[in-house]
Design an enzyme around this catalytic site. Structure first.
Site, PDB file in Angstrom:
ATOM      1  N   GLU A   1     -47.854 107.919  91.300  1.00 58.36           N
ATOM      2  CA  GLU A   1     -47.310 106.575  91.537  1.00 58.36           C
ATOM      3  C   GLU A   1     -47.821 105.980  92.843  1.00 58.36           C
ATOM      4  OE1 GLU A   1     -43.014 106.394  90.955  1.00 58.36           O
ATOM      5  OE2 GLU A   1     -42.929 104.640  92.256  1.00 58.36           O
TER       6      GLU A   1
ATOM      7  N   HIS B   1     -47.696 112.872  99.434  1.00 63.22           N
ATOM      8  CA  HIS B   1     -46.289 113.042  99.809  1.00 63.22           C
ATOM      9  C   HIS B   1     -45.743 114.288  99.133  1.00 63.22           C
ATOM     10  CE1 HIS B   1     -46.688 110.264  96.411  1.00 63.22           C
ATOM     11  NE2 HIS B   1     -45.584 110.785  95.925  1.00 63.22           N
TER      12      HIS B   1
ATOM     13  N   HIS C   1     -42.403 115.980  97.810  1.00 59.42           N
ATOM     14  CA  HIS C   1     -41.008 115.734  97.443  1.00 59.42           C
ATOM     15  C   HIS C   1     -40.176 116.936  97.883  1.00 59.42           C
ATOM     16  CE1 HIS C   1     -41.641 112.396  94.410  1.00 59.42           C
ATOM     17  NE2 HIS C   1     -42.859 112.917  94.394  1.00 59.42           N
TER      18      HIS C   1
HETATM   19  P1  AMP Z   1     -45.199 110.136  92.793  1.00 60.53           P
HETATM   20  O1  AMP Z   1     -46.388 109.358  93.352  1.00 60.53           O
HETATM   21  O2  AMP Z   1     -45.260 110.234  91.298  1.00 60.53           O
HETATM   22  O3  AMP Z   1     -45.022 111.462  93.457  1.00 60.53           O
HETATM   23  O4  AMP Z   1     -43.880 109.289  93.079  1.00 60.53           O
HETATM   24  C1  AMP Z   1     -43.745 108.456  94.190  1.00 60.53           C
HETATM   25  C2  AMP Z   1     -42.329 108.505  94.712  1.00 60.53           C
HETATM   26  O5  AMP Z   1     -42.212 107.547  95.748  1.00 60.53           O
HETATM   27  C3  AMP Z   1     -41.244 108.174  93.669  1.00 60.53           C
HETATM   28  O6  AMP Z   1     -40.281 109.231  93.651  1.00 60.53           O
HETATM   29  C4  AMP Z   1     -40.656 106.862  94.165  1.00 60.53           C
HETATM   30  O7  AMP Z   1     -39.279 106.730  93.908  1.00 60.53           O
HETATM   31  C5  AMP Z   1     -40.953 106.916  95.660  1.00 60.53           C
HETATM   32  N1  AMP Z   1     -41.061 105.606  96.279  1.00 60.53           N
HETATM   33  C6  AMP Z   1     -41.851 104.583  95.899  1.00 60.53           C
HETATM   34  N2  AMP Z   1     -41.683 103.524  96.723  1.00 60.53           N
HETATM   35  C7  AMP Z   1     -40.762 103.903  97.645  1.00 60.53           C
HETATM   36  C8  AMP Z   1     -40.158 103.250  98.762  1.00 60.53           C
HETATM   37  N3  AMP Z   1     -40.470 101.997  99.097  1.00 60.53           N
HETATM   38  N4  AMP Z   1     -39.252 103.929  99.489  1.00 60.53           N
HETATM   39  C9  AMP Z   1     -38.924 105.211  99.156  1.00 60.53           C
HETATM   40  N5  AMP Z   1     -39.471 105.877  98.115  1.00 60.53           N
HETATM   41  C10 AMP Z   1     -40.372 105.229  97.358  1.00 60.53           C
END
Ligand code: AMP
Length: 128
Positions: A88, A93, A95
Site C-alpha cells: 500500500e 515500514h 507493522h
Molecule cells: P502496507 O503497505 O500494505 O504494509 O500497509 C500500509 C499501512 O499503512 C496500512 O496498515 C495503513 O492503514 C497504514 N497507513 C496508511 N496511511 C496512513 C496514515 N496516514 N497514518 C497511519 N497509518 C497509515
C-alpha cells in the site's frame, strides 16, 4: 515525490507519534488490526525492505525492537507480533501488533493455502 510517510515525518500530515530517534519514526496505524498497531519506519525513503543496505536494515530492526518493548511494557500485552507487507505504501515500514493470543493477530483459518503445494518441487526450485 515524497511518500505519505515522509509527509508524516515532516509534520505535513498528522499522525499519532509514539517514538522516534535520529533515523526512525514510529506512529499508530490509522486502520489498526489490533489495539496499539504501530508502524516503525526509517526516515530515509526505501521502497523494499530487502533492498536496504545492511546497516540501514539492521538499524531499522533494532528500532522496531525498541518500539516493540515499549508497546509490551506500556500496553501490557503477552507478545508483539510483526510483519512487513508494503503493497500500500512504498516506504518501508514494520507493522508491530500487540497481542495476547494467536487469534488477536489472525483469525483461525484465515492463513494458509487451501491446496498444499508440492514442497519437494518448491524446495528444488529455490535451492537449484
Ligand atoms: P502496507 O503497505 O500494505 O504494509 O500497509 C500500509 C499501512 O499503512 C496500512 O496498515 C495503513 O492503514 C497504514 N497507513 C496508511 N496511511 C496512513 C496514515 N496516514 N497514518 C497511519 N497509518 C497509515
Amino acid at each position: 515525490m515524497p511518500t505519505i510517510f515522509s509527509k508524516i515525518i515532516a509534520g505535513e500530515i498528522p499522525c499519532h507519534k509514539v517514538w522516534e530517534d535520529d533515523a526512525h519514526f514510529a506512529f499508530l496505524d490509522i486502520n489498526p488490526w489490533v489495539e496499539g498497531h504501530t508502524l516503525v519506519i526509517p526516515k530515509a525513503e526505501h521502497d523494499y525492505l530487502f533492498d536496504m543496505d545492511d546497516d540501514s536494515y539492521t538499524a531499522l530492526h533494532l528500532a522496531a525492537k525498541t518500539v516493540a518493548n515499549l508497546l509490551k511494557d506500556k500496553l501490557g500485552c503477552a507478545r508483539v507480533c510483526t510483519t512487513v507487507i508494503g503493497y500500500e505504501v512504498p516506504h518501508v515500514h514494520i507493522h508491530l501488533l500487540p497481542t495476547n493470543q494467536m487469534s488477536d493477530f489472525a483469525k483461525p483459518g484465515t492463513f494458509g493455502m487451501k491446496e498444499k503445494p508440492d514442497l519437494v518441487a518448491l524446495a528444488k526450485r529455490i535451492t537449484s
